[in-house]
Design a protein around this motif. Structure first.
Motif, mmCIF file in Angstrom:
data_model
loop_
_atom_site.group_PDB
_atom_site.id
_atom_site.type_symbol
_atom_site.label_atom_id
_atom_site.label_comp_id
_atom_site.label_asym_id
_atom_site.label_seq_id
_atom_site.Cartn_x
_atom_site.Cartn_y
_atom_site.Cartn_z
ATOM 1 N N LEU A 70 0.690 -1.191 0.110
ATOM 2 C CA LEU A 70 0.017 -0.030 -0.018
ATOM 3 C C LEU A 70 1.156 1.297 0.205
ATOM 4 O O LEU A 70 1.971 1.248 0.849
ATOM 5 C CB LEU A 70 -0.492 0.226 1.444
ATOM 6 C CG LEU A 70 -1.360 1.151 1.491
ATOM 7 C CD1 LEU A 70 -2.397 1.761 -0.073
ATOM 8 C CD2 LEU A 70 -2.313 0.933 2.562
ATOM 9 N N VAL A 71 0.842 2.032 -0.893
ATOM 10 C CA VAL A 71 1.498 3.363 -1.300
ATOM 11 C C VAL A 71 0.497 4.738 -0.880
ATOM 12 O O VAL A 71 -0.458 4.474 -1.779
ATOM 13 C CB VAL A 71 2.364 3.143 -2.163
ATOM 14 C CG1 VAL A 71 2.558 4.986 -2.449
ATOM 15 C CG2 VAL A 71 3.047 2.149 -2.323
ATOM 16 N N MET A 72 0.319 5.265 -0.112
ATOM 17 C CA MET A 72 -0.362 6.716 -0.103
ATOM 18 C C MET A 72 0.141 8.188 -0.615
ATOM 19 O O MET A 72 1.641 7.626 -0.073
ATOM 20 C CB MET A 72 -1.020 6.389 1.658
ATOM 21 C CG MET A 72 -2.068 5.585 1.772
ATOM 22 S SD MET A 72 -2.429 5.198 3.394
ATOM 23 C CE MET A 72 -0.745 4.716 4.828
ATOM 24 N N ASN A 73 -0.420 8.917 -1.713
ATOM 25 C CA ASN A 73 0.386 8.866 -1.965
ATOM 26 C C ASN A 73 -0.729 10.351 -1.535
ATOM 27 O O ASN A 73 -1.602 11.068 -1.324
ATOM 28 C CB ASN A 73 0.459 9.374 -3.682
ATOM 29 C CG ASN A 73 1.238 9.829 -4.329
ATOM 30 O OD1 ASN A 73 1.535 11.285 -4.105
ATOM 31 N ND2 ASN A 73 2.191 9.181 -5.467
ATOM 32 N N THR A 74 0.145 11.380 -1.781
ATOM 33 C CA THR A 74 -0.843 12.702 -1.158
ATOM 34 C C THR A 74 -0.791 13.667 -2.407
ATOM 35 O O THR A 74 -0.858 15.092 -2.109
ATOM 36 C CB THR A 74 0.140 13.784 -0.207
ATOM 37 O OG1 THR A 74 1.646 14.145 -0.684
ATOM 38 C CG2 THR A 74 0.528 12.763 0.674
ATOM 39 N N GLY A 75 -1.192 13.204 -3.574
ATOM 40 C CA GLY A 75 -0.638 14.222 -4.960
ATOM 41 C C GLY A 75 0.198 14.512 -5.582
ATOM 42 O O GLY A 75 0.338 14.648 -6.983
ATOM 43 N N GLY A 76 -0.380 13.194 -6.271
ATOM 44 C CA GLY A 76 0.843 12.422 -7.954
ATOM 45 C C GLY A 76 2.204 12.336 -7.766
ATOM 46 O O GLY A 76 2.993 12.019 -6.853
ATOM 47 N N THR A 77 2.668 12.035 -9.524
ATOM 48 C CA THR A 77 4.304 12.093 -9.113
ATOM 49 C C THR A 77 5.138 12.990 -8.179
ATOM 50 O O THR A 77 3.941 14.280 -8.707
ATOM 51 C CB THR A 77 4.519 11.979 -10.396
ATOM 52 O OG1 THR A 77 3.207 11.370 -11.780
ATOM 53 C CG2 THR A 77 6.263 12.037 -10.949
ATOM 54 N N GLY A 78 6.089 12.673 -7.687
ATOM 55 C CA GLY A 78 6.646 13.284 -7.075
ATOM 56 C C GLY A 78 6.273 13.877 -5.782
ATOM 57 O O GLY A 78 6.976 14.674 -5.429
ATOM 58 N N ALA A 79 5.100 13.430 -5.727
ATOM 59 C CA ALA A 79 4.727 14.860 -4.334
ATOM 60 C C ALA A 79 4.855 13.353 -2.899
ATOM 61 O O ALA A 79 5.559 12.242 -3.279
ATOM 62 C CB ALA A 79 2.947 15.014 -4.539
ATOM 63 N N MET A 80 4.799 13.523 -1.595
ATOM 64 C CA MET A 80 4.786 12.735 -0.102
ATOM 65 C C MET A 80 4.396 11.277 -0.586
ATOM 66 O O MET A 80 3.660 11.972 -1.190
ATOM 67 C CB MET A 80 4.832 13.450 0.960
ATOM 68 C CG MET A 80 5.877 12.660 2.115
ATOM 69 S SD MET A 80 4.931 13.922 3.196
ATOM 70 C CE MET A 80 3.311 14.191 3.641
ATOM 71 N N ALA A 81 5.005 10.598 -0.769
ATOM 72 C CA ALA A 81 4.359 9.070 0.031
ATOM 73 C C ALA A 81 4.351 8.667 1.252
ATOM 74 O O ALA A 81 5.433 8.872 1.365
ATOM 75 C CB ALA A 81 4.344 8.072 -1.723
ATOM 76 N N ASN A 82 3.839 7.366 1.466
ATOM 77 C CA ASN A 82 3.629 6.587 2.851
ATOM 78 C C ASN A 82 3.317 5.296 2.532
ATOM 79 O O ASN A 82 2.875 5.309 1.423
ATOM 80 C CB ASN A 82 2.670 7.313 3.811
ATOM 81 C CG ASN A 82 3.593 6.636 4.854
ATOM 82 O OD1 ASN A 82 4.262 6.133 5.594
ATOM 83 N ND2 ASN A 82 2.264 7.518 6.873
ATOM 84 N N VAL A 83 4.230 4.257 2.537
ATOM 85 C CA VAL A 83 4.262 3.151 2.362
ATOM 86 C C VAL A 83 4.437 1.998 3.206
ATOM 87 O O VAL A 83 4.493 2.204 4.873
ATOM 88 C CB VAL A 83 5.667 2.144 1.736
ATOM 89 C CG1 VAL A 83 6.364 1.431 1.726
ATOM 90 C CG2 VAL A 83 6.361 3.345 0.798
ATOM 91 N N SER A 84 2.500 0.956 3.654
ATOM 92 C CA SER A 84 2.604 0.749 4.680
ATOM 93 C C SER A 84 2.870 -0.525 4.274
ATOM 94 O O SER A 84 2.795 -1.455 3.537
ATOM 95 C CB SER A 84 1.410 0.933 4.823
ATOM 96 O OG SER A 84 0.224 -0.332 5.590
#
Length: 588
Positions: A70-84
């Protein structure tokens, strides 16, 4: 008293590294090494550069998402992402690049945009601690960058288009490597320009979602049979707007800069490492700067037995905060039976900082590695609070210098064999004093220790390669609750996940596809509402025109699922991208 404990630990380390063990005369070193290496540690899964290239991911987070993470992105390519991974996310996912801890000391999270996907030689995901990895909880990701090979050059280019915007996002990169006698060098550079103008659920173009990123690196590696020196220097700059009119307006735009300098020397069973990391983040006038300096000495003897001492200093002018850590680790490999290897490790960690922060802790772990593909790990989960949790201060939230450390226990049983098509993993862990941003006072939200985390993860899968065909199918069940076994599911953690990767290679043409299922995820810890489940389908066709030229065509989110990552951030709509690679000089 603390000084004497540190002095005693240092004395033990020095004596053990200089005095020959009493069993040295009766142990045949070559036989011991061969016996140990015949038993494979299956608590982790590793992906090679070839496997990464097969799916041609946009970045590291994109590659992980194609393997059911699971990758939770905050706005598309290059934005901050959180991996679970297995229900753990953020600071609970520890990332090591070339053996050096790479998470931000401010947030405790890893910036998944800071390293170019083309620079990676291998990626390993470990569900149990490995040597010397202190402050551990959940899972760890180890990244090894490309360091050796013959003369080689490559240019990578790609253009991505969403449904309503052609040539929306552009990727480009290059790398060149060569050697002069025993000196190997590698130069890398990559650039991303993304407007990310995909359509949201409301069918309106997402105007304020841009990214500009630059990355560069230089690696030098000099080696002989008895001596080697490796240096690595990386720079990264990333600007993105997730909720602004335009990145040029300079409002609501986050600007991140980072650098990493590493030197590693190996000689006669010893390894010396020194590292400097710098992180800087700017957002709407607020700035966070943190320097981290670390050094370690590792002495290996008789196969996989080792002793390691390390020191780390973190300094933040933004928070006016400092923290120092010293650690001493001993790891051994015992083979009481031909079918079993036992690897116990013990770390003694000492830390101190401003505002009266100080303490010491023993962190044990042990692995039982059996012939036949089984590995059973027991470990102590231990996490220090991050600088943000301790010192953060703005109009909305502030830190808490009275935070306790998260502490608990866990175990992981895994099975995987190269010549057997099925694999499985069971992980169970729990820890107390869980740190959460849940408190409120007159100054706003703050961190506090509240409750206990309980995790149980079961993974079942099948993978096989036969001539030109391959597949990898897995399903994951995660029971992650607060306070007790029957508590509510932790927010954003899906109970059910599944992933299918399959492909074929027909001479010059290769085809691959991945289908990910993500079950519902609760939006609050009270489980009052949830994000809907979704299926994510991607496919790629690659044409290897010759040894020097490759073209590919990729389709992303082919089912056009307009699912929500978290909060109000919507996933990109259906997209199509085309690109290629130009290779030159001799083969790797």
């Amino acid at each position: 008293m603390k000084f004497y404990k540190i002095l005693a630990a240092a004395a033990v380390f020095w004596m053990a590294s200089t005095v020959q063990p009493f069993w040295a005369e009766v142990l045949d070193e070559d036989e011991a090494v061969i016996s140990v290496r015949a038993k494979k540690d299956t608590s982790f899964v590793e992906f090679s550069a070839k496997e990464i290239e097969e799916c041609a991911p946009v970045n590291l987070a994109d590659f992980l998402s194609r393997h059911g993470i699971l990758v939770m992105n905050t706005g598309g390519t290059g934005a901050m992402a959180n991996v679970s991974i297995s229900g753990y996310a953020g600071a609970c996912i520890k990332v090591f690049v070339d053996g050096v801890y790479a998470n931000s000391p401010a947030t405790g999270e890893f910036d998944w945009n800071q390293i170019s996907i083309d620079d990676i030689e291998t990626i390993s995901i470990d569900f149990a601690p490995k040597e010397g990895q202190i402050e551990f909880a959940g899972a760890s990701v180890s990244i090894v960058t490309k360091k050796s090979g013959g003369r080689y050059g490559e240019i990578h280019f790609e253009s991505l288009s969403y449904e309503n915007s052609a040539n929306d996002t552009k990727f480009s990169g290059m790398n060149y490597s060569d050697s002069i006698s025993n000196l190997f060098y590698r130069v890398t550079f990559s650039m991303v320009h993304a407007e990310n103008r995909y359509e949201l659920r409301s069918l309106k173009t997402n105007e304020g979602n841009e990214n500009r990123a630059l990355k560069g690196g230089l690696s030098l590696n000099y080696g002989t049979d008895d001596f080697s020196v490796m240096t690595d220097f990386k720079l990264a700059s990333n600007e993105y707007a997730a909720d602004a009119v335009s990145i040029d307006e300079d409002f609501g735009v986050e600007k991140d800069k980072s650098s990493n300098a590493l030197i590693k020397v190996k000689f006669s069973g010893s390894e010396i490492t020194a590292n400097h990391q710098f992180f800087k983040t700017e957002y709407d006038g607020d700035s966070t700067k943190i320097h981290t300096v670390s050094a370690s000495y590792k002495f290996c003897f008789y196969g996989e037995n080792f002793l390691k001492a390390g020191i780390k200093a973190e300094d933040s002018r933004s928070f006016e905060a400092r923290r120092f850590q010293e650690s001493f680790t001993a790891g051994f490999c015992l083979t009481p039976f031909d079918f079993l290897a036992i690897k116990p490790e013990l770390t003694f960690l000492v830390w101190r900082g401003n505002n009266g922060l100080s303490g010491q802790h023993f962190i044990p772990s042990v692995k039982f590695i059996f012939d036949g593909g089984f590995t059973w790990s027991f470990y102590h989960s231990f996490v220090l609070p991050t600088f943000n949790q301790l010192y953060w201060n703005d109009a909305w939230a502030h830190g808490n210098t009275s935070l306790k450390n998260e502490s608990g226990w866990g175990h992981c049983l895994s099975f995987r064999k190269d010549d057997f098509p099925f694999y499985a993993s069971l992980q169970n862990s729990w820890y107390t004093d869980k740190i959460r941003w849940v408190g409120f006072d007159s100054d706003g939200m703050f961190c506090k220790n509240e409750g206990t985390g309980v995790y149980l993860t079961v993974i079942l899968g099948s993978a096989y390669r036969w001539k030109a065909l391959f597949y990898d199918v897995s399903g994951t069940y995660t029971h992650a609750t607060l306070d007790n076994w029957g508590g509510s599911q932790i927010m954003w953690v899906p109970r059910w996940q599944a992933n299918v990767n399959a492909g074929a290679n027909f001479g010059k043409v290769a085809f691959s596809t991945s289908l990910n299922f993500m079950g519902k995820r609760y939006t609050t810890n009270e489980n009052l509402s949830y994000y809907s489940p979704y299926f994510l389908l991607d496919a790629k066709v690659e044409w290897n025109m010759n040894e020097c030229l490759t073209f590919f065509l990729k389709g992303g989110n082919l089912l056009d699922e307009r699912y929500i990552y978290h909060d109000n951030f919507s996933a990109p709509s259906r997209s199509l991208s085309a690109g290629g690679k130009i290779r030159g000089f001799s083969k790797k």
